[in-house]
Design a protein around this motif. Structure first.
Motif, mmCIF file in Angstrom:
data_model
loop_
_atom_site.group_PDB
_atom_site.id
_atom_site.type_symbol
_atom_site.label_atom_id
_atom_site.label_comp_id
_atom_site.label_asym_id
_atom_site.label_seq_id
_atom_site.Cartn_x
_atom_site.Cartn_y
_atom_site.Cartn_z
ATOM 1 N N PHE A 60 0.917 -1.696 -0.224
ATOM 2 C CA PHE A 60 0.622 0.130 0.074
ATOM 3 C C PHE A 60 0.855 1.907 0.046
ATOM 4 O O PHE A 60 0.676 2.211 -0.799
ATOM 5 C CB PHE A 60 -0.984 0.072 1.465
ATOM 6 C CG PHE A 60 -2.495 -0.462 0.920
ATOM 7 C CD1 PHE A 60 -3.647 -0.475 0.386
ATOM 8 C CD2 PHE A 60 -2.350 -2.263 1.669
ATOM 9 C CE1 PHE A 60 -4.743 -1.090 0.449
ATOM 10 C CE2 PHE A 60 -3.557 -3.239 1.430
ATOM 11 C CZ PHE A 60 -4.749 -2.409 1.069
ATOM 12 N N ILE A 61 1.259 1.507 0.632
ATOM 13 C CA ILE A 61 2.735 2.315 1.128
ATOM 14 C C ILE A 61 3.513 2.890 -0.380
ATOM 15 O O ILE A 61 3.174 4.188 -0.415
ATOM 16 C CB ILE A 61 4.424 2.252 2.085
ATOM 17 C CG1 ILE A 61 3.129 2.230 3.752
ATOM 18 C CG2 ILE A 61 4.846 3.458 2.142
ATOM 19 C CD1 ILE A 61 3.977 1.892 4.721
ATOM 20 N N ILE A 62 3.731 2.048 -1.041
ATOM 21 C CA ILE A 62 4.680 2.606 -2.338
ATOM 22 C C ILE A 62 3.823 3.185 -3.603
ATOM 23 O O ILE A 62 3.920 3.657 -4.314
ATOM 24 C CB ILE A 62 5.520 1.028 -2.845
ATOM 25 C CG1 ILE A 62 6.686 0.628 -1.770
ATOM 26 C CG2 ILE A 62 6.247 1.529 -4.086
ATOM 27 C CD1 ILE A 62 7.612 1.761 -1.263
ATOM 28 N N PRO A 63 2.645 2.858 -3.591
ATOM 29 C CA PRO A 63 1.642 3.111 -4.420
ATOM 30 C C PRO A 63 1.067 4.157 -3.793
ATOM 31 O O PRO A 63 1.049 5.022 -4.963
ATOM 32 C CB PRO A 63 0.711 2.235 -4.708
ATOM 33 C CG PRO A 63 1.412 1.060 -4.454
ATOM 34 C CD PRO A 63 2.314 0.741 -3.219
ATOM 35 N N LEU A 64 1.467 4.423 -2.992
ATOM 36 C CA LEU A 64 0.446 5.452 -2.658
ATOM 37 C C LEU A 64 0.928 6.628 -2.664
ATOM 38 O O LEU A 64 0.751 8.011 -2.953
ATOM 39 C CB LEU A 64 -0.106 5.347 -1.303
ATOM 40 C CG LEU A 64 -1.495 4.935 -0.828
ATOM 41 C CD1 LEU A 64 -1.833 4.667 0.427
ATOM 42 C CD2 LEU A 64 -2.785 5.528 -1.544
ATOM 43 N N ILE A 65 2.883 6.364 -1.844
ATOM 44 C CA ILE A 65 3.792 7.491 -2.275
ATOM 45 C C ILE A 65 3.363 7.780 -3.518
ATOM 46 O O ILE A 65 3.892 8.885 -4.105
ATOM 47 C CB ILE A 65 4.956 7.077 -1.979
ATOM 48 C CG1 ILE A 65 4.706 6.863 0.014
ATOM 49 C CG2 ILE A 65 6.054 7.744 -1.967
ATOM 50 C CD1 ILE A 65 6.403 6.259 1.211
ATOM 51 N N SER A 66 3.613 6.797 -4.676
ATOM 52 C CA SER A 66 4.055 7.745 -6.043
ATOM 53 C C SER A 66 2.367 8.231 -6.075
ATOM 54 O O SER A 66 3.265 9.223 -7.656
ATOM 55 C CB SER A 66 4.033 6.162 -6.706
ATOM 56 O OG SER A 66 2.323 5.001 -6.827
ATOM 57 N N LEU A 67 1.332 8.052 -5.890
ATOM 58 C CA LEU A 67 0.579 9.345 -6.173
ATOM 59 C C LEU A 67 0.747 11.053 -5.010
ATOM 60 O O LEU A 67 -0.663 11.619 -5.319
ATOM 61 C CB LEU A 67 -0.845 8.648 -5.517
ATOM 62 C CG LEU A 67 -1.207 6.954 -6.803
ATOM 63 C CD1 LEU A 67 -1.963 6.817 -6.075
ATOM 64 C CD2 LEU A 67 -1.085 8.045 -8.085
ATOM 65 N N GLY A 68 1.652 10.964 -4.652
ATOM 66 C CA GLY A 68 1.612 11.930 -4.055
ATOM 67 C C GLY A 68 1.149 11.830 -2.414
ATOM 68 O O GLY A 68 1.104 12.798 -2.020
ATOM 69 N N LYS A 69 0.494 10.655 -1.885
ATOM 70 C CA LYS A 69 -0.301 10.821 -1.145
ATOM 71 C C LYS A 69 0.057 10.805 0.826
ATOM 72 O O LYS A 69 -0.334 10.739 1.418
ATOM 73 C CB LYS A 69 -1.658 10.532 -1.343
ATOM 74 C CG LYS A 69 -2.458 10.659 -2.373
ATOM 75 C CD LYS A 69 -3.825 9.553 -2.076
ATOM 76 C CE LYS A 69 -4.450 10.213 -3.497
ATOM 77 N NZ LYS A 69 -6.209 9.135 -3.713
ATOM 78 N N LEU A 70 1.048 10.035 1.023
ATOM 79 C CA LEU A 70 1.953 10.213 2.547
ATOM 80 C C LEU A 70 3.403 11.133 2.374
ATOM 81 O O LEU A 70 4.288 10.185 1.713
ATOM 82 C CB LEU A 70 1.898 8.103 2.189
ATOM 83 C CG LEU A 70 0.908 7.382 2.128
ATOM 84 C CD1 LEU A 70 1.178 5.958 2.341
ATOM 85 C CD2 LEU A 70 -0.538 7.788 2.574
ATOM 86 N N PRO A 71 3.313 11.727 2.310
ATOM 87 C CA PRO A 71 4.233 12.781 2.716
ATOM 88 C C PRO A 71 5.183 12.401 3.745
ATOM 89 O O PRO A 71 6.711 12.325 3.487
ATOM 90 C CB PRO A 71 4.123 14.546 2.064
ATOM 91 C CG PRO A 71 2.559 14.218 2.837
ATOM 92 C CD PRO A 71 1.664 13.044 2.771
#
Length: 556
Positions: free
Chosen positions: A209-220
């Motif tokens: 979950f973390i990597i895809p969400l980071i790639s979308l700029g959602k977990l700074p």
């Protein structure tokens, strides 16, 4: 009339032999239960009670299988095949086949509970398995080699060998080492340190979950930890019992040493002794449906000298709020209610249990976080530990809405309503991490970890859940999928940790960071590669044989 009596006599003989087969299988299962409960002395009375209780369910079930097997066998051996009241050939074949079935169950449980067993116990389990394998082979050899000759002597000789072999199996169990209480009295002078640690445990975090969400700029904030700290996979073990994982986290030892196996106690019908754990893969927990098994939660204490006792001996202040082991439920605040509405939408509709589940999990987490942070501000401990479990609860039910393509039975309306719940929970945890990053002090490191990740239910388990469990469950962590670990702060090397970190490595590594000795009896190791070269050069690793042998004295 005479033929009817003969058929009834024949049925009675089949029934008696089948019941003996079922009782034999119940005895084998009793041995397995005794093997798993390593803290329980396995005396004759304990095994007898287990056998009788298990025979009421598994014994009768396998007796039915043996009986039907004999009936079907008539097509191969002839309708007129005779059977005695105690048939040596019937029993030798059924016992052998039941041993083969049991060995498959035994091996699956031995692998699943492998963290419970030290080298000595594993050697004794292997001996048990070899003995049973030999007994099963001899039984098949006896049946197929001497059945036609009808020499009963060979069969009775086999049963003598069988009894002797089973006695050796019990001898192996009786020699399991029992837990030794800490008795160290040798003084060990403590050490002062100004370093600080903030530990944040968020059960269920996964790089999936973390990597895809980071790639979308959602977990700074997760992204900041990934880019500016040291991170990697965190490997634990099965079973993923919260109390057992927490004990391994804080002692650096596997359950085989700290002996904290479960946060539940199990009691079979009419048994005096309680069990700490029960076998898997045979639907054992389903016995609660029929009143044969009662399960009660408990809060066992760690017997080994763990991280917190070591800190206490060194006069290092700490605050441990590790859900759900050391915290009472806190009441939700108005701020928590507002955050729940912002992140999860409007209050759950009546009759929508999934929305209610997500909302309650979030409110528990937010209340626990607020309460722990307020106490932290008041007490200013050097070591602070917060552990939350809401995400883990939510993922079990909402995973299929985040990955509907893996399930195929999700309608668009459900995806629209529930598809972003897990993502929003990660965003809440990201905000939480941001608070800790903002308040980080000069000589403080932040450790964010999850002892396990999450994975979708396999097809067979989905079927079992639909049939006997909870049909809404779509993910689990029973097989200990990889969790995550992030380290950030002064002295931490900026890199990705290629080699997985084990949960038992956390305490030795934290002791090293604080400048305290590391016990050589810990199963974990110091992950010095997490730290910079300068930090390693200035802080050599100090070892002692075991904290169990010493009494830490306050530093001068």
């Amino acid at each position: 009339m005479f033929m009817l009596i003969l058929e009834w006599m024949r049925f009675l003989r089949v029934l008696i032999n089948s019941l003996l087969g079922g009782l034999f299988f119940a005895f084998l299962l009793a041995v397995l239960v005794a093997d798993l409960n390593i803290n329980q002395p396995a005396g004759g009375g304990f095994l007898a009670q287990l056998t009788l209780n298990l025979s009421l369910v598994y014994g009768l079930l396998l007796a039915a299988v043996c009986g039907f097997g004999f009936i079907f066998g008539q097509f191969f051996f002839g309708r007129g095949a005779r059977i005695a009241i105690v048939s040596p050939s019937f029993l030798s074949l059924s016992f052998s086949l039941l041993i083969v079935l049991f060995l498959a169950i035994f091996r699956a449980n031995e692998r699943y509970f492998s963290s419970f067993f030290g080298p000595e116990v594993r050697a004794r389990l292997f001996t048990q398995m070899i003995l049973l394998l030999a007994l099963g082979f001899l039984g098949l050899l006896c049946f197929f080699g001497f059945r036609r000759s009808r020499k009963a002597l060979f069969f009775w000789a086999y049963f003598v060998v069988l009894i002797f072999g089973l006695a050796l199996v019990l001898v192996q169990r009786s020699r399991f080492p029992l837990l030794r209480e800490p008795s160290g009295t040798t003084p060990l002078l403590g050490k002062k340190t100004e370093k600080r640690i903030t530990l944040v445990g968020l059960d269920g975090l996964s790089f999936d979950f973390i990597i895809p969400l980071i790639s979308l700029g959602k977990l700074p904030n997760f992204s900041w930890l990934l880019d500016n700290g040291n991170s990697g996979k965190l490997v634990s073990f099965s079973p993923t019992e919260p109390v057992s994982l927490q004990a391994s986290f804080s002692t650096g030892q596997l359950p085989a040493k700290h002996r904290l196996l479960s946060s539940y106690r199990y009691r079979l019908w009419k048994m005096r002794e309680e069990l700490e754990t029960v076998p898997r893969f045979i639907l054992f927990n389903q016995l609660t449906r029929f009143g044969f098994l009662k399960i009660a939660p408990v809060r066992p204490e760690v017997r080994s000298k763990d991280f917190w006792r070591i800190l206490e001996g060194n006069r290092i202040s700490f605050l441990d709020r590790s859900w759900p082991l050391t915290r009472e439920d806190a009441a939700p605040s108005s701020r928590g209610e507002k955050l729940a509405a912002d992140l999860l939408g409007e209050p759950a509709l009546p009759g929508d249990p999934l929305s209610t589940l997500a909302r309650n999990a979030f409110l528990r987490d937010s209340a626990a976080e607020e309460s722990a942070n307020a106490e932290r501000i008041e007490r200013q401990p050097q070591v602070f530990h917060l552990r939350l479990g809401g995400l883990n609860s939510v993922q079990a039910y909402f995973y299929k809405y985040s990955f509907p393509q893996q399930f195929g039975d999700i309608v668009p309306e459900q995806i629209e309503r529930y598809g972003l719940v897990i993502e929003r929970y990660y965003e809440y945890y990201d905000e939480l991490i941001g608070k800790f990053l903002t308040g980080l002090k000069e000589d403080e490191i932040l450790v964010v970890y999850s002892p396990f990740g999450v994975e979708p239910l396999p097809l067979w388990k989905r079927f079992v859940e639909r049939l006997l469990g909870d049909p809404d469950v779509s993910a689990y962590h029973e097989l200990a999928p990889d969790g995550v670990a992030f380290f950030y702060g002064k002295g931490v090397r900026k890199a990705k940790h290629e080699e997985p970190i084990r949960i038992v490595d956390i305490t030795p590594t934290l002791l090293y960071f604080l400048g305290l000795p590391v016990g050589r009896d810990m199963d974990g190791i110091v992950r010095s590669s997490l730290f910079s070269d300068d930090f390693i050069a200035e802080n050599p690793i100090i070892y002692i044989s075991s904290y169990e042998e010493f009494q830490v004295q306050p530093p001068q």
